[in-house]
Design a protein around this motif. Sequence first.
Motif: not given
Length: 353
Positions: A293-296, A299-302, A319-320
């Motif tokens: 959930r956190l990963h998605d 990715l959905g916010h940049g 995350y980058l």
Amino acid sequence: MYAGGQHAGLCILRAVIVHARAPIRLDLAGGWTDVPPFSAQEGGAVVNVAVNRYCHVTARRMDAGIRLRSDDFDASAEAETLEELPAGGPLELFRASLLVAAEHGLEVGRAVGIELAARTDAPPGSGTGSSASVGVALAGAISAALGEPLAAHEAALRAIRAERAYLKVAGGTQDQYAAAHGGASYMDFHDPLVHVSRLPLAASTVATLERRLVLVYTGVSRVSGDIVSNVMGAYEAGTPRTVDALRTLRRLAGDVKRCLLLGDLDALGPALEENWRCQRALHESVTSAEIDRLHDLALGHGALGGKALGAGGGGCLLYLAAEGRDYEVRRALERAGAQTLAFGLEAGGLITW
């Protein structure tokens, strides 16, 4: 002060109190390939960077006896001899580190006493190699306090032996070498040989990584031993999915090394994402519904890509962010209940003073 065994004169021999500090690390690519039997049979490669969150150890020589304290676990113990210290529990790494020191003639108890205290700047079970940093700092502090300062690789080897021989903890060795040497490193593993190469990152690359990398703690502490056993059991059984994932992880370490040396950080995002795909392929316990959930969300916010640190299953995620979107990634993860952790890259490794 000295680092990696370099010190000023013989003043350390007269010191009443010795301090040691070792950094934690962020594994960017290739994690798991430093773990036997893969590292012995096929050879592994890892890229990691040390960061300015540390394990701190203070050692004080006494006339006799042993006193231990872990601030992280709010635990303490006292004994007259090493043999009287209880095995197991939150102070077991202290005991193991003293046992390794005794193998090298640095015995404590009746003739020479020692007091040890440790704390870390990382959450427990964070996947950032904090237990290895504790082990490296303990090795450095114990030896320096007893008049035998260590080189960086010696501290790493003693920390590895404490975990493997006395704690029976399965795992790789990148964490101990990262804590001892610091900096950004490309590590090549062909058990029992390990080559650690410092990556000379441009100042602009360091500054960009510090700005665009987002480190987040899931709030779930994890113990890596069971996950490691599951993964390497699948490798030994020849499970194609596991074997292919480990070989790809090894190749990704070379890809990330090139990204960092060329300063091509946009390419780092997809590499982190492919690394995470391989991590998930190793074993189902590497991820969870909350991590997914956190990963998605990231990715959905940049975020251009990300991965779990260490063995996964909890701990920290990295995350980058795309250029200019690091704040958006951080805020989205914080609103979801995760804790973002500030950090900078650390050029140094173990230091004692």
